[in-house]
Write a protein that holds these residues in place. Structure first.
Motif, PDB file in Angstrom:
ATOM      1  N   MET A 162     -11.950   8.267  12.017  1.00 20.17           N
ATOM      2  CA  MET A 162     -13.367   7.720  12.882  1.00 20.17           C
ATOM      3  C   MET A 162     -14.376   7.585  11.722  1.00 20.17           C
ATOM      4  O   MET A 162     -14.695   8.632  10.960  1.00 20.17           O
ATOM      5  N   THR A 163     -15.103   6.455  11.676  1.00 21.30           N
ATOM      6  CA  THR A 163     -16.276   6.376  10.615  1.00 21.30           C
ATOM      7  C   THR A 163     -17.439   7.421  11.230  1.00 21.30           C
ATOM      8  O   THR A 163     -17.814   7.310  12.286  1.00 21.30           O
ATOM      9  N   GLN A 164     -17.715   8.079  10.248  1.00 22.93           N
ATOM     10  CA  GLN A 164     -19.094   9.017  10.412  1.00 22.93           C
ATOM     11  C   GLN A 164     -20.100   8.473   9.764  1.00 22.93           C
ATOM     12  O   GLN A 164     -20.306   8.970   8.465  1.00 22.93           O
ATOM     13  N   HIS A 165     -20.986   7.724  10.145  1.00 26.80           N
ATOM     14  CA  HIS A 165     -22.177   7.465   9.377  1.00 26.80           C
ATOM     15  C   HIS A 165     -23.259   7.468  10.198  1.00 26.80           C
ATOM     16  O   HIS A 165     -23.484   7.707  11.333  1.00 26.80           O
ATOM     17  N   GLY A 166     -24.438   7.060   9.684  1.00 29.87           N
ATOM     18  CA  GLY A 166     -25.701   7.069  10.663  1.00 29.87           C
ATOM     19  C   GLY A 166     -25.568   6.193  11.720  1.00 29.87           C
ATOM     20  O   GLY A 166     -24.838   5.448  11.830  1.00 29.87           O
ATOM     21  N   SER A 167     -26.735   6.413  12.542  1.00 27.04           N
ATOM     22  CA  SER A 167     -26.734   5.804  14.040  1.00 27.04           C
ATOM     23  C   SER A 167     -26.931   4.243  13.488  1.00 27.04           C
ATOM     24  O   SER A 167     -26.395   3.456  14.397  1.00 27.04           O
ATOM     25  N   ASN A 168     -27.648   3.808  12.457  1.00 23.82           N
ATOM     26  CA  ASN A 168     -27.848   2.422  12.296  1.00 23.82           C
ATOM     27  C   ASN A 168     -28.040   2.155  10.702  1.00 23.82           C
ATOM     28  O   ASN A 168     -29.176   1.844  10.348  1.00 23.82           O
ATOM     29  N   PRO A 169     -26.927   2.324  10.083  1.00 26.32           N
ATOM     30  CA  PRO A 169     -26.950   1.982   8.651  1.00 26.32           C
ATOM     31  C   PRO A 169     -27.247   0.475   8.618  1.00 26.32           C
ATOM     32  O   PRO A 169     -27.136  -0.629   9.088  1.00 26.32           O
ATOM     33  N   LEU A 170     -27.973   0.163   7.319  1.00 28.22           N
ATOM     34  CA  LEU A 170     -28.596  -0.888   6.869  1.00 28.22           C
ATOM     35  C   LEU A 170     -27.386  -2.168   6.856  1.00 28.22           C
ATOM     36  O   LEU A 170     -27.579  -3.051   7.037  1.00 28.22           O
ATOM     37  N   ILE A 171     -26.129  -1.660   6.185  1.00 24.17           N
ATOM     38  CA  ILE A 171     -24.893  -2.540   6.118  1.00 24.17           C
ATOM     39  C   ILE A 171     -23.915  -1.975   7.124  1.00 24.17           C
ATOM     40  O   ILE A 171     -23.455  -0.828   6.888  1.00 24.17           O
ATOM     41  N   GLY A 172     -23.802  -2.735   8.228  1.00 20.69           N
ATOM     42  CA  GLY A 172     -22.588  -2.441   9.190  1.00 20.69           C
ATOM     43  C   GLY A 172     -21.398  -2.651   8.728  1.00 20.69           C
ATOM     44  O   GLY A 172     -20.943  -3.178   7.888  1.00 20.69           O
ATOM     45  N   ALA A 173     -20.303  -2.055   9.375  1.00 19.81           N
ATOM     46  CA  ALA A 173     -18.932  -1.681   9.495  1.00 19.81           C
ATOM     47  C   ALA A 173     -18.375  -3.393   9.367  1.00 19.81           C
ATOM     48  O   ALA A 173     -17.625  -3.685   8.730  1.00 19.81           O
ATOM     49  N   ALA A 174     -18.977  -4.168  10.358  1.00 23.81           N
ATOM     50  CA  ALA A 174     -18.623  -5.649  10.498  1.00 23.81           C
ATOM     51  C   ALA A 174     -18.766  -6.309   9.253  1.00 23.81           C
ATOM     52  O   ALA A 174     -18.067  -7.351   8.839  1.00 23.81           O
ATOM     53  N   GLN A 175     -20.068  -6.078   8.696  1.00 24.69           N
ATOM     54  CA  GLN A 175     -20.367  -6.735   7.440  1.00 24.69           C
ATOM     55  C   GLN A 175     -19.516  -6.300   6.095  1.00 24.69           C
ATOM     56  O   GLN A 175     -18.987  -7.393   5.621  1.00 24.69           O
ATOM     57  N   LEU A 176     -19.226  -5.047   6.236  1.00 27.02           N
ATOM     58  CA  LEU A 176     -18.166  -4.596   5.078  1.00 27.02           C
ATOM     59  C   LEU A 176     -16.866  -5.176   5.344  1.00 27.02           C
ATOM     60  O   LEU A 176     -16.067  -5.476   4.422  1.00 27.02           O
ATOM     61  N   GLN A 177     -16.380  -4.980   6.665  1.00 25.52           N
ATOM     62  CA  GLN A 177     -14.997  -5.687   6.656  1.00 25.52           C
ATOM     63  C   GLN A 177     -14.938  -7.112   6.342  1.00 25.52           C
ATOM     64  O   GLN A 177     -14.119  -7.388   5.834  1.00 25.52           O
ATOM     65  N   GLN A 178     -15.990  -7.814   6.648  1.00 31.05           N
ATOM     66  CA  GLN A 178     -15.911  -9.273   6.310  1.00 31.05           C
ATOM     67  C   GLN A 178     -16.069  -9.804   4.760  1.00 31.05           C
ATOM     68  O   GLN A 178     -15.826 -10.746   4.084  1.00 31.05           O
ATOM     69  N   ALA A 179     -16.938  -8.592   3.825  1.00 30.09           N
ATOM     70  CA  ALA A 179     -17.182  -9.089   2.580  1.00 30.09           C
ATOM     71  C   ALA A 179     -15.991  -8.835   1.889  1.00 30.09           C
ATOM     72  O   ALA A 179     -14.959  -8.113   2.130  1.00 30.09           O
ATOM     73  N   LYS A 180     -16.037  -9.462   0.505  1.00 25.56           N
ATOM     74  CA  LYS A 180     -14.942  -9.317  -0.521  1.00 25.56           C
ATOM     75  C   LYS A 180     -15.464  -8.587  -1.625  1.00 25.56           C
ATOM     76  O   LYS A 180     -14.671  -7.926  -2.417  1.00 25.56           O
ATOM     77  N   ARG A 181     -16.794  -8.821  -1.917  1.00 22.63           N
ATOM     78  CA  ARG A 181     -17.139  -7.780  -3.406  1.00 22.63           C
ATOM     79  C   ARG A 181     -18.703  -7.385  -3.111  1.00 22.63           C
ATOM     80  O   ARG A 181     -19.509  -8.108  -2.297  1.00 22.63           O
ATOM     81  N   ILE A 182     -18.590  -6.226  -3.482  1.00 26.18           N
ATOM     82  CA  ILE A 182     -20.051  -5.486  -3.288  1.00 26.18           C
ATOM     83  C   ILE A 182     -20.655  -4.762  -4.619  1.00 26.18           C
ATOM     84  O   ILE A 182     -19.604  -4.350  -5.442  1.00 26.18           O
TER      85      ILE A 182
END
Length: 361
Positions: free
Chosen positions: A1-21
């Protein structure tokens, strides 16, 4: 289970779609002991992501120690399987601009940073590098500075102010707070890195009889107030030798300092019958943790050495100033706290505590 803040600036959906960070911060070895676990966890949470690291500290003037940091930190980062590409401290502003252009050519989907100093430059460079991608960060600017650099802050897709480190009992909690505020990711199981030294570097020391039953001592830092005096080192060694005559000692120094240190050791008549070696990692970063891993005890002022000992699970006696309590190592060993200067801690106090730790080993 993802344990992050209530509203991180970069969300899980963005990270799933990204290729390079790209992650940007003014890293030193000690910082990376605590930040590296989050980059490792980011890679574990999103294994498809290609993660790069910018550790250029964005200073206007190059420092004399930049070259050494580029080498040792760069070699460590380059050996990390979860990191693809790094950007080190440049030799000039022209070289920095070339690094920015190189980074732009890598077309990052996401750029994020934690900057506790020179934040306005991180805001500006993150936006330049990200281009049409997402750029967010945590900056440390007061009200006047925020007004002066409001355009650089506004150009980011989102940002937060860095929370004061004094809010946190330890620096690892400071980084945990900010990584989870910025990025939706699982929480690392550990507060700091476990360092695994490649067998090549362990093998290089394997057959050395000089490296049995020794104490590794690091008395120098990048600022005088964090240093322990060489006279104190020699007094401590003499006291430890008197109590345990078979004990050996290795004193750490930079490549630039090691020749002078050897001369000072050899010219001291009181140390003539004591087995003392000097050490400097000359070719690769991993020479240093390999040496530390062989020690019975590490005695270090508040530099990366004490954190590397923790990462290697080697007992350490850390000599720190009262104001550096948040940077105390979390590994096995003890901490001695001085006042405004580390050299306020006496050689006898260090020797007594070291003997107690050696008795436990």
């Amino acid at each position: 289970m993802t344990q992050h803040g209530s509203n991180p600036l970069i969300g899980a959906a963005q990270l799933q779609q990204a290729k390079r960070i790209l992650y940007m911060s003014h890293l030193a070895l000690g910082d990376y002991v605590y930040q590296g676990v989050f980059l490792q966890q980011l890679a574990a949470t999103y294994p498809h992501l290609e993660i790069d690291v910018w550790f250029d500290d964005c200073r206007e003037q190059r420092k004399s120690w930049h070259g050494g940091r580029n080498q040792i930190l760069g070699q460590w980062l380059e050996s990390e399987p979860n990191i693809s590409h790094i950007y080190a401290n440049p030799d000039s502003e022209q070289q920095r601009q070339q690094q920015i252009q190189d980074a732009q050519q890598r077309h990052y989907d996401l750029v994020f940073f934690i900057a506790t100093t020179r934040s306005e430059r991180f805001c500006h460079y993150a936006r330049l590098i990200a281009g049409d991608g997402c750029a967010v960060g945590a900056y440390a600017l007061n009200a006047v500075q925020r007004w002066q650099h409001k355009e650089a802050i506004a150009a980011l897709d989102a940002s937060i102010k860095v929370s004061k480190s004094t809010r946190f009992d330890h620096i690892s909690e400071f980084y945990r707070h900010h990584f989870h505020a910025l990025v939706a990711m699982d929480s690392p199981a550990r507060a700091f890195q476990q360092l695994r030294v490649p067998q090549l570097y362990l093998d290089a020391l394997q057959n050395s009889d000089e490296l049995d039953n020794f104490v590794f001592i690091n008395h120098l830092s990048t600022t005088e107030k964090r240093d322990w005096q060489l006279a104190q080192v020699f007094e401590c060694i003499a006291t430890l030798h008197q109590a345990q005559p078979t004990l050996r000692f290795v004193i750490n120094a930079t490549n630039e300092q090691v020749t002078q240190l050897q001369h000072q050791v050899q010219s001291n008549n009181q140390l003539r019958d004591i087995n003392i070696s000097t050490f400097s990692a000359k070719r690769h970063f991993y020479e240093l943790p390999a040496m530390i891993s062989r020690a019975r005890l590490v005695i270090s002022v508040e530099t990366a050495i004490m954190h590397l000992a923790a990462a290697l699970n080697v007992p350490a006696l850390a000599l720190i100033r009262a104001k550096a309590h948040q940077w105390r190592p979390l590994g096995p060993g003890e901490i001695l706290v001085g006042g405004k200067r580390v050299d306020s801690i006496s050689a006898q106090t260090v020797a007594d505590k070291a003997l107690a730790l050696l008795a436990k080993a």
